[in-house]
Design a protein around this motif. Structure first.
Motif, PDB file in Angstrom:
ATOM      1  N   LEU A   8       6.151   2.578   3.268  1.00  0.00           N
ATOM      2  CA  LEU A   8       6.154   2.327   4.820  1.00  0.00           C
ATOM      3  C   LEU A   8       6.116   0.773   4.763  1.00  0.00           C
ATOM      4  O   LEU A   8       7.081   0.053   5.452  1.00  0.00           O
ATOM      5  CB  LEU A   8       5.381   3.074   5.677  1.00  0.00           C
ATOM      6  N   GLY A   9       5.262   0.308   4.229  1.00  0.00           N
ATOM      7  CA  GLY A   9       5.042  -0.882   4.275  1.00  0.00           C
ATOM      8  C   GLY A   9       5.899  -2.070   3.473  1.00  0.00           C
ATOM      9  O   GLY A   9       6.136  -3.018   3.887  1.00  0.00           O
TER      10      GLY A   9
ATOM     11  N   ILE B 293      11.531  -6.875   5.284  1.00  0.00           N
ATOM     12  CA  ILE B 293      12.126  -7.383   6.474  1.00  0.00           C
ATOM     13  C   ILE B 293      11.519  -8.592   7.178  1.00  0.00           C
ATOM     14  O   ILE B 293      12.063  -9.625   7.450  1.00  0.00           O
ATOM     15  CB  ILE B 293      12.206  -6.254   7.346  1.00  0.00           C
ATOM     16  N   GLY B 294      10.270  -8.657   7.082  1.00  0.00           N
ATOM     17  CA  GLY B 294       9.361  -9.650   7.663  1.00  0.00           C
ATOM     18  C   GLY B 294       9.602 -11.087   6.671  1.00  0.00           C
ATOM     19  O   GLY B 294      10.078 -11.961   7.243  1.00  0.00           O
TER      20      GLY B 294
ATOM     21  N   GLU C 236      12.551   4.891   7.829  1.00  0.00           N
ATOM     22  CA  GLU C 236      12.082   4.673   9.126  1.00  0.00           C
ATOM     23  C   GLU C 236      12.649   3.363   9.235  1.00  0.00           C
ATOM     24  O   GLU C 236      13.183   2.945  10.255  1.00  0.00           O
ATOM     25  CB  GLU C 236      10.674   4.637   9.219  1.00  0.00           C
ATOM     26  N   SER C 237      12.146   2.465   8.494  1.00  0.00           N
ATOM     27  CA  SER C 237      12.450   0.932   8.896  1.00  0.00           C
ATOM     28  C   SER C 237      13.723   0.357   8.291  1.00  0.00           C
ATOM     29  O   SER C 237      13.913  -0.927   8.588  1.00  0.00           O
ATOM     30  CB  SER C 237      11.150  -0.036   8.304  1.00  0.00           C
TER      31      SER C 237
ATOM     32  N   GLU D 199       0.669  -1.369   0.145  1.00  0.00           N
ATOM     33  CA  GLU D 199      -0.029  -0.159   0.047  1.00  0.00           C
ATOM     34  C   GLU D 199       0.790   1.276   0.080  1.00  0.00           C
ATOM     35  O   GLU D 199       0.286   2.398  -0.317  1.00  0.00           O
ATOM     36  CB  GLU D 199      -1.077   0.017   1.382  1.00  0.00           C
ATOM     37  N   ASP D 200       2.095   1.246   0.463  1.00  0.00           N
ATOM     38  CA  ASP D 200       2.900   2.160   0.432  1.00  0.00           C
ATOM     39  C   ASP D 200       4.509   1.893   0.690  1.00  0.00           C
ATOM     40  O   ASP D 200       4.706   0.530   0.874  1.00  0.00           O
ATOM     41  CB  ASP D 200       2.602   3.411   1.382  1.00  0.00           C
TER      42      ASP D 200
ATOM     43  N   LEU E 279      15.099  -0.264  11.320  1.00  0.00           N
ATOM     44  CA  LEU E 279      14.553  -1.521  11.966  1.00  0.00           C
ATOM     45  C   LEU E 279      15.353  -2.648  11.464  1.00  0.00           C
ATOM     46  O   LEU E 279      15.961  -3.562  12.180  1.00  0.00           O
ATOM     47  CB  LEU E 279      13.065  -1.806  11.687  1.00  0.00           C
TER      48      LEU E 279
ATOM     49  N   VAL F 264       8.991  -2.860   5.297  1.00  0.00           N
ATOM     50  CA  VAL F 264       8.600  -3.700   6.516  1.00  0.00           C
ATOM     51  C   VAL F 264       8.293  -5.194   6.089  1.00  0.00           C
ATOM     52  O   VAL F 264       8.700  -6.032   6.519  1.00  0.00           O
ATOM     53  CB  VAL F 264       7.737  -3.039   7.384  1.00  0.00           C
ATOM     54  N   SER F 265       7.564  -5.276   5.097  1.00  0.00           N
ATOM     55  CA  SER F 265       7.213  -6.761   4.271  1.00  0.00           C
ATOM     56  C   SER F 265       8.550  -7.303   4.027  1.00  0.00           C
ATOM     57  O   SER F 265       8.783  -8.525   4.178  1.00  0.00           O
ATOM     58  CB  SER F 265       6.373  -6.375   3.243  1.00  0.00           C
TER      59      SER F 265
ATOM     60  N   THR G 290      13.285  -7.557  18.514  1.00  0.00           N
ATOM     61  CA  THR G 290      12.932  -6.008  18.801  1.00  0.00           C
ATOM     62  C   THR G 290      13.723  -5.201  18.245  1.00  0.00           C
ATOM     63  O   THR G 290      14.886  -5.064  18.179  1.00  0.00           O
ATOM     64  CB  THR G 290      12.834  -6.072  20.411  1.00  0.00           C
ATOM     65  N   SER G 291      12.915  -4.070  18.068  1.00  0.00           N
ATOM     66  CA  SER G 291      13.539  -2.768  17.382  1.00  0.00           C
ATOM     67  C   SER G 291      13.973  -1.995  18.614  1.00  0.00           C
ATOM     68  O   SER G 291      14.718  -0.940  18.236  1.00  0.00           O
ATOM     69  CB  SER G 291      12.577  -2.041  16.693  1.00  0.00           C
ATOM     70  N   LEU G 292      13.791  -2.270  19.680  1.00  0.00           N
ATOM     71  CA  LEU G 292      14.269  -1.598  21.254  1.00  0.00           C
ATOM     72  C   LEU G 292      15.752  -2.206  21.079  1.00  0.00           C
ATOM     73  O   LEU G 292      16.175  -3.192  20.552  1.00  0.00           O
ATOM     74  CB  LEU G 292      13.569  -1.967  22.379  1.00  0.00           C
TER      75      LEU G 292
END
Lengths: 403, 284
Positions: free
Chosen positions: A66-67, A73-74, A96-97, A63-64, A100, A70-71, A238-240
């Motif tokens: 950002l996703g 990375i997943g 951003e990611s 959808e963008d 991550l 992240v997809s 975790t991203s922390l």
């Protein structure tokens, strides 16, 4: 005759740069692409939408951006080689990611076919102005790995290499292409599948009864082996800021230890990444440091300079990050002056100035057209005139219209 | 004097990282109950434990993933759903659940939420709705009721909130339920149904946040908000979803139930099974 089910399209092709990038990914074994259409990278997505399902992979139009990242990375954590491709506006969203991916040590490839910015800028026209964004675009201290193809052949070769570096270092890797190379069509030779070198991902081994620490790195490589989900590791990612167990930590000692390791695992091994090409530097007084499409027009500028009696050559950066400090320092020791030619207002020039001990001159314009050889030639002439003195303040080139 | 009862095991020990407890949640928070319902549902699902993966975003609810002794991913704010998509497409044997908060899923991650439902991605999303941003100290968000007081709506919220079951049902979710952290049996059963339902399933759980939201809005402590749930809740599986928006006032009911259970084609691109071995062996 190659078929669509073949992952390696062995043979000689007349191929668009973006398409060659997609074929390089397939040859590398990429089986997941998550992306969002954006000029001038869209042909990569289109090619992979056509090719991935036929070779057992998956293309997902997200959808963008950002996703998208992240997809990817997943999918990498799911166990496959995964990538996305974009251009400046999408790369900004991915910033951003990308952090991550760096924080969770996720091998993945992000192709940025650079166009003119800032903002929407010049959607269909060339620039090279995302170099510093690749280095510093996400927050926090990371080490970037970035490769800059200058031909369609390199779109294939360096995309393949990017996947290998991603798995070698467990880190996101950028292919910083530019629109001129992405949309160029020329000869691409794809080797036999048996000649394709693929670096295996270091996989964690499950030992029943023993606690598993997903971020325990060995002291040689500084890289922890990667667990797969679904087989019983029960790893927490975790991203922390996290300790070796993968558990969140909020103390300065753990944070410093983690961030230093993330940096050192790349910085201390940068000689495995650095790739440059020297052209006509043996007798040169002036070196042009350049990359991507600008390296091609720089060849013409150097030819014209030699006709004018100036001994000039080219150091082409094939990898930009980590910055090839040693190569620039060695160059600086041999040259009287250096010209940096790039389609931005001086991003790599800043790095060259940091390392070089001779005068550094810039040949820049903001993008929208290939770098004219005349701009580089003028900077070479200026560099040759001023190359005898001590290190002087570098000069930016004049506005394009005035040349 | 009451006899002290010491137990050295808990039924959910297998699924919890007991070395990380106690958790960070405030007294009166509903998240412990929700996590317990998830672990119960997971065990009741019959799907082998090692195939379950929990993904979360950022926030109080985002911390659930870190307390579960599963393969678990604590991602960036709002991005749990696309992360789950990548995991599921690359490794279709995984049973992936996203557990995250209302702000994470419907505000910063809102675009991913509606598109995952539209695609009918095979994913269970458990959305814990506490009507505010709790982790950052009680700010208004897209689920904050109209008129509610928060630290960023000191004069009352002037925005209309999302009606989440209506939203996700409208964009394609095949299973939609809503419970509260009081309704633990119904919640556990709904999560189990959701885990076993192919396609995009969504379970909203209303949960007290006395520190961030309850006290400022006359809902009192956690136990008081649980009493409010008991007083105001009605169960109506056939409710018109347009009408199940929440005001959290004494004038309007809290409508709960298993609202949607239907079939749609499930989003199915997936990577073939031998892919992972190849990556590990460098034969990709």
């Amino acid at each position: 005759m190659p078929t669509n089910e073949q992952r390696v399209l062995t043979g000689s092709h007349f191929m668009n740069g973006d398409t060659a990038c997609a074929e390089g990914a397939l040859a590398a074994g990429c089986l997941y692409f998550g992306g969002y259409p954006i000029t001038p990278s869209t042909e990569i997505a289109e090619r992979l939408a056509h090719r991935l399902p036929a070779v057992g992979g998956a293309y997902v139009q997200m959808e963008d951006e950002l996703g998208s990242i992240v997809s990817v990375i997943g999918a990498a954590w799911g166990g496959v080689r995964a990538m996305t491709a974009t251009s400046g506006p999408g790369f900004s969203l991915m910033a951003e990611s990308i952090g991550l991916a760096a924080m969770t040590e996720t091998p993945c490839v992000i192709v940025n076919v650079m166009r003119g910015g800032p903002s929407t800028g010049l959607p269909t026209l060339v620039a090279q102005a995302d170099v510093m964004q690749a280095r510093w675009g996400t927050h926090g201290d990371i080490q970037a790995i970035a490769l800059a193809p200058a031909s369609c052949q390199e779109m294939f070769d360096l995309t393949l290499r990017a996947f290998n570096l991603a798995d070698r270092f467990r880190n996101p890797v950028f292919v910083l292409a530019d629109e001129a190379i992405g949309h160029l069509t020329e000869r691409v030779v794809i080797p036999a599948e048996s000649e394709i070198k693929r670096v295996p991902r270091r996989a964690a081994v499950l030992t029943p009864g023993e606690p598993f620490e997903p971020f325990r790195a060995d002291e040689t490589t500084l890289i922890p082996p990667m667990p797969l989900p679904g087989v019983g590791f029960g790893a927490h990612i975790t991203s922390l800021t996290h300790d070796e167990r993968g558990y969140p930590a909020t103390d300065a000692v753990t944070h410093d230890r983690l961030v230093r390791r993330l940096s050192d695992k790349i910085a201390l091994f940068s000689d495995e990444i650095t790739q440059v090409e020297a052209v006509g530097l043996d007798d040169a007084d002036v070196a042009v440091v350049t990359y991507g499409s600008t390296a091609r027009t720089a060849k013409r500028a150097v030819t014209l300079a030699r006709q004018a009696g100036i001994r000039a050559g080219i150091l082409r950066l094939i990898s930009i990050w980590p910055f090839p400090d040693a190569e620039i320092a060695a160059l600086s020791a041999r040259m009287k002056s250096i010209v940096v030619a790039e389609l931005n207002l001086g991003q790599v020039r800043l790095e060259v100035e940091r390392v070089a001990r001779v005068p550094v001159f810039g040949a820049h314009h903001a993008g929208g057209a290939l770098m004219p050889p005349e701009i580089i030639l003028e900077s070479i002439k200026e560099a040759a005139r001023h190359g005898d003195g001590n290190r002087s303040r570098s000069t930016p080139s004049r506005p394009l219209a005035a040349v | 004097m009451a006899t002290e009862i010491v137990v050295d095991r808990h039924p959910a020990d297998l699924l919890l990282r007991s070395d990380r407890l106690p958790h960070i949640w405030c007294p009166g928070c509903g998240l412990g109950s929700v996590m317990s319902c998830y672990t119960d549902a997971l065990m009741a699902s019959g799907i082998p434990v090692e195939r379950h993966v929990c993904v979360s975003g950022i926030g109080c609810t985002g911390r659930v993933a870190g307390y579960l002794s599963l393969d678990s991913f604590h991602t960036t704010h709002g991005r749990a759903i696309p992360y789950a998509l990548g995991l599921k497409v690359s490794n279709p044997d995984l049973k992936v659940a996203v557990i995250s908060g209302d702000g994470d899923l419907s505000s910063i991650g809102g675009n991913h939420l509606i598109h995952a439902a539209r695609r009918n991605l095979d994913l269970t999303v458990i959305c814990v709705n506490n009507f505010n941003y709790g982790m950052t100290g009680g700010q208004a968000g897209p689920t904050t009721p109209y008129g509610a007081t928060t630290s960023t709506t000191p004069d009352g919220n002037v925005e209309q909130p999302f009606n989440l079951p209506h939203l996700v049902a409208a964009v394609g979710a095949v299973y939609v339920a809503r419970w509260t952290s009081l309704h633990v049996r119904q919640l556990r059963d709904s999560i189990r149904t959701a885990l076993l339902k192919p396609g995009f399933s969504f379970v909203e759980v209303l949960s007290p946040c006395p520190v961030g939201f309850g006290k400022a809005n006359d809902l009192g402590d956690g136990i008081d908000e649980m009493r409010f749930y008991r007083r105001r809740s009605i169960v109506d599986d056939n409710a018109n979803l347009e009408d199940v928006g929440l005001t959290m006032s004494e004038d309007e009911p809290i409508v709960l139930g298993n609202f949607v259970n239907r079939e749609r084609t499930v989003f199915s691109p997936s990577v073939k099974k031998w892919a992972i071995e190849e990556v590990l062996n460098g034969q990709a």
